[in-house]
Every structure is written in structure tokens, then in C-alpha cells.
Design a protein around this motif. Structure first.
Motif, short mmCIF file in Angstrom:
data_model
loop_
_atom_site.label_atom_id
_atom_site.label_comp_id
_atom_site.label_asym_id
_atom_site.label_seq_id
_atom_site.Cartn_x
_atom_site.Cartn_y
_atom_site.Cartn_z
N UNK A 296 0.85 -1.20 0.00
CA UNK A 296 0.00 0.00 0.00
C UNK A 296 0.88 1.24 0.00
N UNK A 297 0.39 2.29 -0.65
CA UNK A 297 1.09 3.58 -0.67
C UNK A 297 0.07 4.69 -0.43
N UNK A 298 0.37 5.58 0.52
CA UNK A 298 -0.48 6.73 0.77
C UNK A 298 -0.03 7.92 -0.06
N UNK A 299 -0.97 8.76 -0.43
CA UNK A 299 -0.66 10.01 -1.13
C UNK A 299 -0.73 11.17 -0.15
N UNK A 300 0.13 12.16 -0.35
CA UNK A 300 0.11 13.34 0.51
C UNK A 300 0.17 14.60 -0.35
N UNK A 301 0.18 15.75 0.33
CA UNK A 301 0.14 17.02 -0.37
C UNK A 301 1.30 17.24 -1.32
N UNK A 302 2.48 16.69 -1.00
CA UNK A 302 3.61 16.86 -1.90
C UNK A 302 3.37 16.11 -3.21
N UNK B 50 -4.53 23.48 11.36
CA UNK B 50 -4.66 22.54 10.25
C UNK B 50 -4.77 21.12 10.73
N UNK B 51 -5.89 20.47 10.41
CA UNK B 51 -6.12 19.09 10.88
C UNK B 51 -6.24 18.13 9.72
N UNK B 52 -5.48 18.39 8.65
CA UNK B 52 -5.33 17.42 7.58
C UNK B 52 -4.36 16.34 8.01
#
Length: 338
Positions: A34-40, A167-169
Motif C-alpha cells: 500500500x502507498x499513501x498520497x500526501x500534499x507533496x 490545520x487538521x489534515x
């Protein structure tokens, strides 16, 4: 093997790429799960990440399984499930010499300065692996949560502190849970009620929707008029960069995690008048990974609420495009690779 290849801004495809060559002496071959995506990743997709070059395989938040044994590292047996630190360090820059390798001047993060984890197989140095008694999706959350945990460490948060998190992301939730894990009283601040609800489950004792009332008045009420002892900024807007300095208590600590999207103008007398500690926070240290794992093993984080979308590798280009069009609709996105 298949990988999510970002050919250029707005142009993501699932493509065939070569399998890793024989792992190095200190590398472990991993099967990515599994791979998560983030803002970058979103900024790279939008062409707004100044550190990325194209084409690039995205992904630095991963859960993986050891694919084969490296005889030099028999402790990593095939089938072992791991979280991964995605950073490198040079060993000789000023940061490395001070044992702050997370801020290495020449760091190369997976999926940014070098190809990342959205591929079927990847070779990673053994000292970047972390085992834990966690599910795959929990392992996939370890790295993103360490960024907020490191911010709490940078702010020297203790159980006697009141900590406000702007910020609660994804990153902010890490800061909320990191401060709460240290015993602090945490105040989550956001404009999204759903994110604030998740922050309360992550350890925030209080929450403030800053679009629905006077932020200063609410913080003053919650802190006996003093202001928070520590403010962690996890949004990256000029107004929240300034608000962190304006709202923190005298002799407090302000920790900035991200970059502001534009230049920020300050009333600098507050730096001196309040005698503030202004701190940057970048990436994470090994102890942050170990703390996050302990927190997740104790079931102190709302995993199900934090993950809003899970899709296959084949669906990854479409969800990146949808995320770009309507980012407010998405929390943590996870890609199932295998």
C-alpha cells in the motif's frame, strides 16, 4: 513491473518499468503493498513542487513485505511486513554532523528527488525499515504521522503544555496525536468540521472552527487568557503563519512544518516582546517512527476516519485528477499496489 509514472504536470499513467537490479549489500527487496498520497504528491502532479523532476514514480508513504532474504541482514525474513523511512542522508553536511539527519542538506525523498514506491518492487536500505504489530494500512500511516510527531518533538511538548495545531489534515493530525501522546492538552484548529471531528478522535481535547467565530477569543478562553504554550502550524498560509506568532503565549514555541505558499510579512516586535522560540520542522527522526508505532499499536489513532479513499494502482491516475479538481473532498488516499 507496473508503476504509477508522473510523466509531467497533470500527466500520470500506469506504465511498465524495469524491476530493481540486484539489491545492494545493505538493501532489502520489498514487495510494495500500500502507498499513501500526501500534499507533496498533489503538488508534484500540479507542477508546483520545486524539488521534483519528470518523469517520476510517485510515493513515499508505504507499507511493504520483505520479498527475499539478504544474507547480510538475516533479521529481515521474507514475509515480514514493514513501514519505511523514505529519506536519505549524506553523513557529512552540517545537519548530519549534528545527528539531525532528517534535515540533511542533500536529502533525497522517495517520489520526489528519486523514484518512489508506487511500483510493485523496491529496494530499500535495511536501516530504513521498521517492523510493527500493525495492519498494512496502519503501517502505511506511520511515515505521514511521523512528520507531526517530529513537530511536537521540535516544540519540546510536555504534559504541562497546551498545544494549538493549525490545520487538521494529514500532517496536522500527526501533530495533534503527537502532542496528545506526550500528554499535552491539544486544541485543533481548522475550517472543516469533519476534520475537526477526526482531530478530536486523534487526541484533541478541544476544537475550533476558525471560520465560525473569533479565534483569538476562543483561544484566550481555553487558555485562561495566556494563549497556547506551543503553536504548530500545518497549513502553510501567510495568515496562519502570522496567527501562530500572534496567538502563542509569551515565551512560547512556534513550530512551522510546511512552507508558506508566498512571502509572509510579520510584526517582528512580537518575536522579541514575547521572547519566542521560532522553530522549523522537517521530515522525522528514527525516534519519531518508534513513537508513532507505539501510538498506533496502542490503538490511539482513528485510522478508519483518517483514510477516506482506497483505490487500486490502475485507478491511481483517475483519483489524482479528481483530487486535483476538488481537494476538499479527500482526506488520506491509499493506493493498493499488491
Amino acid at each position: 513491473m507496473k508503476a504509477l509514472l508522473l510523466k509531467g504536470p497533470g500527466d500520470a499513467v500506469v506504465a511498465d518499468v524495469p524491476e530493481p537490479s540486484s539489491p545492494g549489500n545493505d538493501e532489502i527487496l520489498l514487495k510494495v503493498r500500500k502507498v499513501g498520497l500526501c500534499g507533496s504528491d498533489l503538488n508534484s502532479y500540479r507542477g508546483r513542487n520545486p524539488l521534483v523532476t519528470y518523469p517520476r514514480i510517485l510515493g513515499h508513504e508505504l507499507a511493504a513485505t520483505v520479498a527475499e532474504l539478504n544474507p547480510r541482514h538475516p533479521e529481515w525474513k521474507p514475509g515480514t511486513e514493514v513501514a519505511v523511512s523514505p529519506y536519505t542522508n549524506c553523513g557529512h553536511c552540517a545537519s548530519c554532523m549534528r545527528d539531525r539527519k532528517n534535515a540533511c542538506q542533500f536529502n533525497q525523498t522517495l517520489g520526489v528527488q528519486r523514484d518512489g514506491a508506487l511500483t510493485e518492487l523496491i529496494a530499500i536500505p535495511a536501516d530504513r525499515l521498521y517492523r510493527a504489530n500493525l495492519s498494512l494500512r496502519e503501517l502505511c500511516l506511520v511515515e505521514p504521522l511521523t512528520v507531526g510527531f517530529h513537530a511536537a518533538a521540535r516544540g519540546r511538548v510536555t504534559a504541562t503544555d497546551t498545544v494549538a495545531v493549525f490545520g487538521c489534515g494529514g500532517v496536522g493530525l500527526g501533530a495533534v496525536s503527537g502532542a496528545a501522546f506526550r500528554g499535552a492538552t491539544v486544541i485543533g484548529i481548522d475550517v472543516d468540521d469533519d476534520k475537526l471531528a477526526t482531530a478530536r478522535k486523534a487526541g484533541a481535547a478541544h476544537s475550533i472552527n476558525s471560520s465560525a467565530g473569533d479565534l483569538h477569543a476562543q483561544l484566550a478562553e481555553l487558555t485562561g487568557g495566556r494563549g497556547p504554550d506551543v503553536v504548530i502550524e500545518a497549513i502553510g498560509l501567510p495568515q496562519t503563519f502570522r496567527a501562530a506568532v500572534e496567538e502563542v503565549a509569551f515565551t512560547g514555541r512556534v513550530v512551522y512544518i510546511g512552507y508558506a505558499k508566498e512571502q509572509v510579512a510579520y510584526e517582528t516586535r512580537l518575536f522579541v516582546q514575547k521572547e519566542l522560540d521560532i522553530l522549523g520542522s522537517r521530515n522525522a527522526q528514527p525516534e519519531d517512527f518508534r513513537d508513532v508505532i507505539r501510538m498506533l499499536e496502542a490503538k490511539l489513532f482513528p485510522v478508519s476516519e483518517a483514510i477516506t479513499h482506497t483505490v487500486s494502482l490502475a485507478e491511481a491516475p483517475a483519483i489524482l485528477a479528481a483530487w486535483d479538481r476538488d481537494p476538499a473532498r479527500f482526506g488520506k488516499i491509499m493506493i493498493e499496489v499488491a
